[in-house]
Design a protein around this motif. Structure first.
Motif, PDB file in Angstrom:
ATOM      1  N   ALA A 208      64.015  27.474  21.708  1.00 35.38           N
ATOM      2  CA  ALA A 208      65.062  27.756  22.686  1.00 35.38           C
ATOM      3  C   ALA A 208      64.476  28.286  23.983  1.00 35.38           C
ATOM      4  O   ALA A 208      64.916  27.919  25.080  1.00 35.38           O
ATOM      5  CB  ALA A 208      66.066  28.760  22.108  1.00 35.38           C
ATOM      6  N   ARG A 209      63.466  29.126  23.883  1.00 40.37           N
ATOM      7  CA  ARG A 209      62.833  29.659  25.093  1.00 40.37           C
ATOM      8  C   ARG A 209      62.089  28.556  25.846  1.00 40.37           C
ATOM      9  O   ARG A 209      62.015  28.587  27.078  1.00 40.37           O
ATOM     10  CB  ARG A 209      61.891  30.807  24.727  1.00 40.37           C
ATOM     11  CG  ARG A 209      62.628  32.051  24.271  1.00 40.37           C
ATOM     12  CD  ARG A 209      61.712  33.245  24.105  1.00 40.37           C
ATOM     13  NE  ARG A 209      62.456  34.405  23.648  1.00 40.37           N
ATOM     14  CZ  ARG A 209      63.182  35.189  24.424  1.00 40.37           C
ATOM     15  NH1 ARG A 209      63.245  34.947  25.713  1.00 40.37           N
ATOM     16  NH2 ARG A 209      63.835  36.218  23.922  1.00 40.37           N
ATOM     17  N   HIS A 210      61.543  27.598  25.107  1.00 40.83           N
ATOM     18  CA  HIS A 210      60.914  26.464  25.777  1.00 40.83           C
ATOM     19  C   HIS A 210      61.955  25.695  26.600  1.00 40.83           C
ATOM     20  O   HIS A 210      61.703  25.334  27.756  1.00 40.83           O
ATOM     21  CB  HIS A 210      60.272  25.543  24.745  1.00 40.83           C
ATOM     22  CG  HIS A 210      59.930  24.186  25.283  1.00 40.83           C
ATOM     23  ND1 HIS A 210      58.910  23.978  26.192  1.00 40.83           N
ATOM     24  CD2 HIS A 210      60.505  22.963  25.062  1.00 40.83           C
ATOM     25  CE1 HIS A 210      58.862  22.696  26.505  1.00 40.83           C
ATOM     26  NE2 HIS A 210      59.805  22.063  25.840  1.00 40.83           N
ATOM     27  N   LEU A 211      63.124  25.449  26.010  1.00 45.12           N
ATOM     28  CA  LEU A 211      64.175  24.732  26.739  1.00 45.12           C
ATOM     29  C   LEU A 211      64.636  25.531  27.949  1.00 45.12           C
ATOM     30  O   LEU A 211      64.902  24.958  29.016  1.00 45.12           O
ATOM     31  CB  LEU A 211      65.364  24.464  25.808  1.00 45.12           C
ATOM     32  CG  LEU A 211      65.145  23.411  24.716  1.00 45.12           C
ATOM     33  CD1 LEU A 211      66.382  23.275  23.848  1.00 45.12           C
ATOM     34  CD2 LEU A 211      64.798  22.059  25.333  1.00 45.12           C
ATOM     35  N   PHE A 212      64.725  26.849  27.787  1.00 43.39           N
ATOM     36  CA  PHE A 212      65.106  27.688  28.926  1.00 43.39           C
ATOM     37  C   PHE A 212      64.086  27.570  30.049  1.00 43.39           C
ATOM     38  O   PHE A 212      64.446  27.454  31.228  1.00 43.39           O
ATOM     39  CB  PHE A 212      65.215  29.148  28.470  1.00 43.39           C
ATOM     40  CG  PHE A 212      65.496  30.113  29.590  1.00 43.39           C
ATOM     41  CD1 PHE A 212      66.775  30.268  30.086  1.00 43.39           C
ATOM     42  CD2 PHE A 212      64.470  30.861  30.159  1.00 43.39           C
ATOM     43  CE1 PHE A 212      67.044  31.139  31.128  1.00 43.39           C
ATOM     44  CE2 PHE A 212      64.711  31.740  31.196  1.00 43.39           C
ATOM     45  CZ  PHE A 212      66.011  31.881  31.682  1.00 43.39           C
ATOM     46  N   SER A 213      62.806  27.581  29.679  1.00 42.80           N
ATOM     47  CA  SER A 213      61.747  27.449  30.678  1.00 42.80           C
ATOM     48  C   SER A 213      61.827  26.093  31.376  1.00 42.80           C
ATOM     49  O   SER A 213      61.728  26.006  32.609  1.00 42.80           O
ATOM     50  CB  SER A 213      60.380  27.623  30.006  1.00 42.80           C
ATOM     51  OG  SER A 213      59.338  27.414  30.931  1.00 42.80           O
ATOM     52  N   VAL A 214      62.034  25.039  30.593  1.00 41.68           N
ATOM     53  CA  VAL A 214      62.146  23.695  31.175  1.00 41.68           C
ATOM     54  C   VAL A 214      63.328  23.608  32.127  1.00 41.68           C
ATOM     55  O   VAL A 214      63.245  23.016  33.207  1.00 41.68           O
ATOM     56  CB  VAL A 214      62.277  22.642  30.052  1.00 41.68           C
ATOM     57  CG1 VAL A 214      62.686  21.285  30.617  1.00 41.68           C
ATOM     58  CG2 VAL A 214      60.973  22.520  29.280  1.00 41.68           C
ATOM     59  N   ALA A 215      64.452  24.216  31.729  1.00 38.53           N
ATOM     60  CA  ALA A 215      65.686  24.082  32.507  1.00 38.53           C
ATOM     61  C   ALA A 215      65.706  24.936  33.767  1.00 38.53           C
ATOM     62  O   ALA A 215      66.552  24.719  34.643  1.00 38.53           O
ATOM     63  CB  ALA A 215      66.889  24.445  31.628  1.00 38.53           C
ATOM     64  N   THR A 216      64.807  25.888  33.895  1.00 37.12           N
ATOM     65  CA  THR A 216      64.865  26.810  35.032  1.00 37.12           C
ATOM     66  C   THR A 216      63.679  26.699  35.975  1.00 37.12           C
ATOM     67  O   THR A 216      63.627  27.421  36.969  1.00 37.12           O
ATOM     68  CB  THR A 216      64.953  28.268  34.529  1.00 37.12           C
ATOM     69  OG1 THR A 216      63.860  28.549  33.647  1.00 37.12           O
ATOM     70  CG2 THR A 216      66.274  28.513  33.804  1.00 37.12           C
ATOM     71  N   GLU A 217      62.723  25.817  35.680  1.00 33.02           N
ATOM     72  CA  GLU A 217      61.565  25.677  36.562  1.00 33.02           C
ATOM     73  C   GLU A 217      61.865  24.689  37.681  1.00 33.02           C
ATOM     74  O   GLU A 217      62.592  23.702  37.504  1.00 33.02           O
ATOM     75  CB  GLU A 217      60.345  25.199  35.773  1.00 33.02           C
ATOM     76  CG  GLU A 217      59.789  26.243  34.819  1.00 33.02           C
ATOM     77  CD  GLU A 217      58.598  25.726  34.039  1.00 33.02           C
ATOM     78  OE1 GLU A 217      58.317  24.517  34.135  1.00 33.02           O
ATOM     79  OE2 GLU A 217      57.965  26.518  33.321  1.00 33.02           O
ATOM     80  N   ALA A 218      61.291  24.977  38.846  1.00 39.93           N
ATOM     81  CA  ALA A 218      61.530  24.123  40.008  1.00 39.93           C
ATOM     82  C   ALA A 218      60.991  22.711  39.787  1.00 39.93           C
ATOM     83  O   ALA A 218      61.600  21.727  40.219  1.00 39.93           O
ATOM     84  CB  ALA A 218      60.877  24.748  41.245  1.00 39.93           C
ATOM     85  N   GLY A 219      59.868  22.591  39.108  1.00 38.07           N
ATOM     86  CA  GLY A 219      59.242  21.293  38.929  1.00 38.07           C
ATOM     87  C   GLY A 219      60.047  20.329  38.073  1.00 38.07           C
ATOM     88  O   GLY A 219      59.848  19.114  38.150  1.00 38.07           O
ATOM     89  N   THR A 220      60.965  20.839  37.249  1.00 39.86           N
ATOM     90  CA  THR A 220      61.750  19.970  36.368  1.00 39.86           C
ATOM     91  C   THR A 220      63.137  19.669  36.927  1.00 39.86           C
ATOM     92  O   THR A 220      63.869  18.864  36.350  1.00 39.86           O
ATOM     93  CB  THR A 220      61.918  20.637  34.990  1.00 39.86           C
ATOM     94  OG1 THR A 220      62.583  21.906  35.165  1.00 39.86           O
ATOM     95  CG2 THR A 220      60.569  20.882  34.339  1.00 39.86           C
ATOM     96  N   ALA A 221      63.513  20.325  38.017  1.00 35.08           N
ATOM     97  CA  ALA A 221      64.882  20.235  38.520  1.00 35.08           C
ATOM     98  C   ALA A 221      65.276  18.803  38.884  1.00 35.08           C
ATOM     99  O   ALA A 221      66.398  18.358  38.601  1.00 35.08           O
ATOM    100  CB  ALA A 221      65.062  21.157  39.732  1.00 35.08           C
TER     101      ALA A 221
END
Length: 599
Positions: A198-211
């Protein structure tokens, strides 16, 4: 309970090494404060009796003593905090440093492949702060609570031996509180995997590079749903553990509540029958109230200590897991020294490797010579085993079968740190060091980390000096969003700095370029590798350096002296570009396919 006692011993030993004087001062002040509180209750009882008897002199003395004890309790606890707060912070830094050393100080990377390692590290990232100030608070408060309970027991025994049962009724609460904490710890362990995901998904969803990709693909709701599902799964596990733990704690508190009410009834009944004085009744009421607080605190402190104990136990588990390779255990004088140059080459003799003992082989039966001074390209589809060859050459892992030889010497017999000091490498999963730009490149060769000439030379060899044009203060520019004034770079610019870092060592025996230009266009990559090829020829003459190039772009690898075609963990073919094209086969097919895609 045993783990909590071991944790107390380890914390005391750690604090003693940090500062014996501060530890002693903390203990003396904390215990002094703990003794003062129950003694002030005795003073209050004496004050009451003296006041009722009309003895003003004795009442004044009792009042003064009581006031001094209360002031001492408050003051000593405050100054104890000053000492043990700093000790706790140093302890935290020590354990964080130990975790860094355990994660990165091992000879190989085997532990990173184990799911239980990932779960332990997830828990430790969340819980390691408990080793800091909170652990010292719990440790010293536990000691002071124990002393306070002893004094409380003595004061109560003076009035009626039956009142000694009051502190004893705290034992079920303490024991059941420990069992409750063990249930919670087991819940955290069981919930570690879904929490980590879940924390991995949170990191993916909140990083500028993945937006951009998330918006383009419309993934926001999907990521939110998966994140919620994982956390609900983790919460269910944790909630079940919390409910069971709460039942045990309530049962323990009920046991103490029964003893508390019984003690008050005993002393009040005795006073009504003409036994204890009013001051004694006041003493019992005060001490009983204090005992209630002490028991509640003792249960909470035991929980804290058990969580600290769990952290320390997990660190010890990591220490046992991350064991050195046999060669690393040899005395320095018994290890062959890393060669000053490679004269013949590096030979892989029937090498096989699997990441997990029970898993499928990533490499199987690889038997090839990498000639001294050559540029070797490794090509193949994703997952074919290209990067695994690189990892074995760097000694991140040891072959499951077979041997790797450097000029006839078994690579496993060399000191891994000594061998790696003769390696320079740029990897696809490069690090973004948010340092000063000079240091972000210079750490590729630590003895010269502050040398502008060395850093600029490395950037030129990597054809990456253009990055400096975007930096306001050149090599002195702070990089990264972690700093308010830090310069944020594109992924390609970060990669150019990583390539410069790989060029810092001027005379490596092995130069690794593992998909280092994935974020560059084909033309930029080709120009860069022309520069690398020229540098490789220079290194070949001076040190016999072998350059290993892993790339998907065949227009780049054609300049290599030797090309290895890896298929399903085996070297299916090898030779120069011309030889492979003449023979046809997979390499020729892939080369032609890629050439047509660029037309």
């Amino acid at each position: 309970m045993k783990e909590a006692i071991l944790a107390c011993r380890e914390l005391l030993a750690l604090c003693w090494r940090q500062s014996a004087g501060k530890l002693v001062a903390s203990v003396v002040l904390k215990l002094g404060a703990a003794a003062a509180l129950p003694l002030s209750a005795a003073g209050l009882g004496a004050l009451t009796d003296a006041a009722l008897a009309g003895d003003s002199s004795r009442a004044a003395i009792a009042g003064a003593v009581t006031a001094c004890l209360v002031i001492a309790a408050i003051t000593m606890a405050h100054f104890a905090h000053v000492f043990y707060f700093e000790l706790g912070e140093v302890n935290l830094l020590t354990k964080e440093r130990q975790l860094i050393e355990l994660a990165n100080g091992s000879v190989g990377l085997n532990h990173h492949e184990r799911p239980e390692y990932a779960d332990k590290m997830q828990v430790l990232r969340q819980e390691v702060e408990r080793v800091g100030y909170a652990s010292m608070e719990a440790l010293l408060s536990a000691a002071s609570t124990a002393l306070s309970l002893i004094i409380t027991g003595v004061l109560l025994a003076r009035l009626d031996l039956l009142l000694l049962m009051l502190p004893l009724t705290a034992l079920p609460a303490v024991y059941l509180g420990g069992r409750a904490q063990a249930l919670q710890a087991a819940g955290r362990e069981a919930a570690a995997e879904p929490t980590r995901r879940a924390r991995h998904l949170f990191s993916v969803a909140t990083e500028a590079g993945t937006a951009k990709e998330i918006r383009t693909a419309g993934l926001a709701n999907e990521l939110t749903f998966r994140h919620r599902t994982l956390f609900e799964s983790a919460t269910r596990v944790m909630w079940a553990a919390e409910v069971k733990a709460a039942r045990l704690r309530i049962l323990g508190q009920l046991c103490f509540a029964f003893g508390y009410v019984s003690a008050i009834l005993i002393v009040v009944s005795a006073a009504a029958a003409g036994g204890p004085s009013v001051g004694d009744v006041i003493l019992v009421l005060s001490v009983a109230a204090l005992a209630n607080y002490q028991v509640t605190a003792a249960v909470a402190l035991l929980q804290d200590l058990q969580r600290v104990a769990r952290v320390l136990a997990d660190v010890r588990w990591l220490e046992h897991l991350i064991a050195p390779l046999p060669a690393a255990a040899l005395p320095a004088g018994e290890r062959p020294a890393a060669p000053q140059r490679i004269n013949h080459g590096i030979r892989l003799r029937d090498v096989s490797f699997a990441y997990l003992q029970t898993g499928p082989p990533a490499l199987e039966g690889v038997d090839i010579l990498l000639p001294a001074g050559s540029t070797v390209a490794v090509v193949g589809e994703n997952g074919a085993g290209k990067s695994t060859i690189v990892k074995l050459l760097c000694r991140f892992y040891e072959p499951t079968e077979g041997v790797i030889e450097v000029d006839g010497t078994d690579l496993a017999s060399l000191s891994p740190p000594e061998w790696r000091r003769r390696i320079a490498g740029a990897f696809q999963d490069f690090v973004r060091f948010e340092f000063i730009a000079r240091e972000s490149v210079g750490v590729g060769d630590l003895p010269r980390v502050g040398s502008d000439d060395a850093v600029l030379g490395a950037l030129r060899r990597a054809r990456s000096e253009s990055v400096l044009n975007r930096l306001e203060h050149g090599l002195g520019t702070q990089l990264g969003k972690s700093y308010a004034d830090g310069a944020e770079l594109s992924r390609g610019q970060w990669q150019k700095l990583a390539l410069g870092r790989a060029m810092m060592r001027e005379d490596p025996l092995l130069l690794i370029l593992d998909e280092p230009t994935a974020d560059l266009d084909a033309e930029s990559e080709h120009l860069l590798f022309e520069r690398y090829a020229a540098n490789a020829r220079r290194l070949a003459e001076t040190s016999g350096t072998i350059t290993i190039l892993v790339s998907h772009r065949f227009s780049t690898v054609r300049m290599a002296d030797l090309i290895l075609v890896v298929v399903d963990g085996r070297v299916a073919d090898s030779g120069s570009h011309e030889e492979l094209m003449e023979r046809g086969g997979l390499y020729a097919d892939l080369y032609g396919l890629q050439q047509r895609s660029y037309q």
